[in-house]
Motif scaffolding. Sequence first.
Motif, PDB file in Angstrom:
ATOM      1  N   GLN A  91      48.889  -1.956  12.269  1.00 12.77           N
ATOM      2  CA  GLN A  91      48.660  -2.683  13.514  1.00 12.77           C
ATOM      3  C   GLN A  91      47.602  -1.940  14.313  1.00 12.77           C
ATOM      4  O   GLN A  91      47.481  -0.708  14.205  1.00 12.77           O
ATOM      5  N   THR A  92      46.861  -2.682  15.112  1.00 11.73           N
ATOM      6  CA  THR A  92      45.869  -2.051  15.974  1.00 11.73           C
ATOM      7  C   THR A  92      46.532  -1.012  16.873  1.00 11.73           C
ATOM      8  O   THR A  92      45.936   0.027  17.194  1.00 11.73           O
ATOM      9  N   THR A 124      43.752  -6.649  20.469  1.00  9.72           N
ATOM     10  CA  THR A 124      44.796  -6.963  19.503  1.00  9.72           C
ATOM     11  C   THR A 124      44.332  -8.058  18.559  1.00  9.72           C
ATOM     12  O   THR A 124      43.528  -8.908  18.914  1.00  9.72           O
ATOM     13  N   SER A 125      44.857  -8.035  17.344  1.00  6.94           N
ATOM     14  CA  SER A 125      44.427  -8.939  16.277  1.00  6.94           C
ATOM     15  C   SER A 125      44.557 -10.384  16.718  1.00  6.94           C
ATOM     16  O   SER A 125      45.599 -10.816  17.197  1.00  6.94           O
ATOM     17  N   MET A 134      40.442  -1.159  21.732  1.00  9.90           N
ATOM     18  CA  MET A 134      40.409  -2.243  20.758  1.00  9.90           C
ATOM     19  C   MET A 134      41.136  -3.464  21.324  1.00  9.90           C
ATOM     20  O   MET A 134      41.944  -3.344  22.258  1.00  9.90           O
ATOM     21  N   THR A 145      46.348   2.442  15.624  1.00 11.14           N
ATOM     22  CA  THR A 145      44.949   2.686  15.264  1.00 11.14           C
ATOM     23  C   THR A 145      44.519   1.796  14.110  1.00 11.14           C
ATOM     24  O   THR A 145      43.534   1.094  14.191  1.00 11.14           O
ATOM     25  N   ALA A 146      45.250   1.811  13.009  1.00 14.31           N
ATOM     26  CA  ALA A 146      44.971   0.892  11.906  1.00 14.31           C
ATOM     27  C   ALA A 146      46.131   0.853  10.928  1.00 14.31           C
ATOM     28  O   ALA A 146      46.753  -0.164  10.710  1.00 14.31           O
ATOM     29  N   TYR A 203      37.201  -5.053  14.161  1.00 11.67           N
ATOM     30  CA  TYR A 203      38.572  -5.227  13.690  1.00 11.67           C
ATOM     31  C   TYR A 203      39.079  -3.849  13.260  1.00 11.67           C
ATOM     32  O   TYR A 203      38.380  -3.104  12.578  1.00 11.67           O
ATOM     33  N   SER A 204      40.296  -3.465  13.648  1.00 12.96           N
ATOM     34  CA  SER A 204      40.767  -2.099  13.424  1.00 12.96           C
ATOM     35  C   SER A 204      40.757  -1.722  11.942  1.00 12.96           C
ATOM     36  O   SER A 204      40.485  -0.570  11.596  1.00 12.96           O
TER      37      SER A 204
END
Length: 849
Positions: free
Chosen positions: A266-267, A123-124, A121, A270-271, A167-168
């Motif tokens: 947070q990514t 990062t945001s 993934m 995982t979520a 998006y996670s």
Amino acid sequence: MFHARDHLMRFADRPCLIHDGEVLCYGDLAEAAARAAARMPGRRGLIGVEMRPEPRAIATYLGALQAGHAVMPLPVDQPDLARTLARRFRPAALWSRQDGRWRGQVLDNAAALHPDLALLMQTSGSTGQGRGVRLSARAVAANAASIVDYLRLDAEARAGLVLPLHYSYGLSVLHSHLAVGASLWLAPGSVLDAGFLPGLAQAGATSLAGVPHHFRMLDGIGGAGALPPSLRCLTVAGGAMPAADVARWARAMKARGGAFVVMYGQTEATARIAWLPPEHAMRAPDAVGQAIPGGQLLLRDAQGREITAPGVEGELVYRGPNVMMGYADQAADLRLGPGLDELATGDLARRGADGLYRITGRLSRMSKIAGLRIGHDALERALGGDHAVWGDDATIWVARPAGPAAESAADLAARAAALAGIGRQHVQVLECPALPRRPNGKIDYPALRRLAADSAAPGPEARSVQALFQRCFPARAIGPEDSFASLGGDSLQHVELSLLLDRRLSGLPEGWENLPIRALESARPRPGARVPMPVLARALAILAVVVSHQTGWPVYGGAAAMMLLLGMSVAQHRRQALAAGDWAAFLRPSLRVLVPYGLVLAGFALAWHQVPWVSVLMLGNFALTTPETHLMLPYLYWFVEAYVQITLLLALLFWPPPARRWLARDPLAAGLGLLALACLLRLTLPEFWPLPAGRSQFSVPWVFYLFALGWCIACADSRRARLGVMAAAAVILPVAAYLGGNWYGGWIKYLSLLALVAALLTVRAVPMPRPMVRLAMHLAQAAFPIYLLHRLVPEVLMPRAGLHLDPAMTDLVAVLGGIALGWAAAQAQGWLSAQWSFRSPGRPAATAR
């Protein structure tokens, strides 16, 4: 695991994905995923998948996992970012939609992977230069199981999915529902789209996950009261929601027997990391809650010691099976094994006596000035209102939206300095029309840093697509994810930007209005020169106005066509603001009409040595006086008055929230309601309130039905709807010709309008030689200045120049001169916009005080 074929087949006959009116069962998804798995490369590698909210993308994602690959979810319609990520992480294949078809591209030199790696993934908020997050299959499965646990998901659950799947947070909604055989409605667009609320209700969704920005949009279309009865659970994450909003939504959901769940994650985990049980939401709306099942939260001080006392601030640390394996900055990092057993979140928090955690700031958002440690988030909260704070160890910056403010920039800087305990010289204030935000609603601090750092001088990037948008929206903060539709442009901006993009891209890409700027930079227009039908109609309409005003030739209906096109424009570009009750956004485009009109008013006032007050009050079309008294402008300016009056009428009609909810739910039905009201006004009001002969045609009751008909054309998005609108026009326009005096000019006018309606309903664009396309676009762009100024040529400029020509030459000079004068005014306006855009959020003056 949720992706395994055997797991999916356990729920074979149950509904899984609802998309575009069709239901895909788990068995169908299992078969589609198996077919996708069979098309994957044979050797294990990283597979990039464009995560569109549609079954084909989800089946490809699951198929890649079933085939033993790791997946790198990619955002939709961002080919440049996909290429950047491909160069960095060397995937074995990329799957995306290209030219309307789902295609796979096998790549050479694929990177080697660690056996545990399942997801990569981003990062945001990161771009192609952000950090990759390596997640194991165990972490993904553990986080999905935790979410199932605390949300009590079962096979009867059905999520409305509006979050991006790259998006996670959005991906976690998919994982957790697949894990229990639940179903998902894949929303086709934005929360503000007309079909969102009806689609959510029709799908029977029981839950909806969103970020704070989604809930702000929901507030604009009726809040919890507009949501369907089936919806019992709302979840929010992806950023801090104001405590007052949390409490309000929690109360609203409790009143309807549902739950509002605040989550934090947070990514890198995982979520999800923490959740706030719904029973605490009204008592502790400022908290992110407690650790998710299977996880543990703790706090550490600056020396790395665990904090056990309540109320003491420290860095929030999370432990659990869903913690990432580690970061990846390049392809070589993908072969690394797990390197973490806990996640230092970088967020500062306190644990209350109630055992709930509250985020207080970001560790990286700190400045140390004069020996004092200053938290940017804490200073933001202390300042209150709409402020953003960032800085370094030398300067604190405070940004706020420009406009009327309770305190000056100097007072704001002094207040911020006093709150932080530092000298005034360490604080700078930046004013910008709007605080820039990322797609998830969070303030975009890197963009603010660029705003503060940029100079006001234009550079080479002034030719970029983003710079063209900035020129047309000089008072807005423009970012690469913005589109013409999301910015709420009006018809004048639409035509202006169409012309600029046509020059920049050598043609207009299909559906460019909905494409983000990032995608437009590399978009390819359709082959062959084409002019959009509304643009061509606008050009022909203003040409008809100028010719008929000068020559008396039977080219009637130009102003009526402009009124019809005005209705289309408002429905296309301002309807969402109207439905959301965002009156500033709805009324703002009127300034682009009123400012030039005000200059014309001032010119006449100077020439007449008298203020035309009736026209100043926008009442000239009420037949209160005549232009000969110099109390009103010449009759041709009735169009501006009718435009303003219709704008205010729409605001009045849709002021009640139920009317706005109706508009958001079914804009075509709302348009047909406007059309019915307009026809009633046309048939009745002139009888009860007759105006002097020849003046009725300038009044709103006489033209409002044309505006409403244009609205219906814009909202007719199906063949059946278009046929219905065409049938209505085929009845209304001949009746209007009959009621208008039943003379040959009326029949020419209204039958021409009927042909225009048919063209607008059936023809998207007209192929033409490129010089003709550009000419039509220039005419359309300058239509309003031409309308305002064209009569000055024969009535003012030619007599003063002493031009006394034969009638045919007089007509030619008047027509061409009027068009040229309006075109010159449009170019001057564009030049001023370009200069202003260099002092706007895209290239700011970054006023530091």
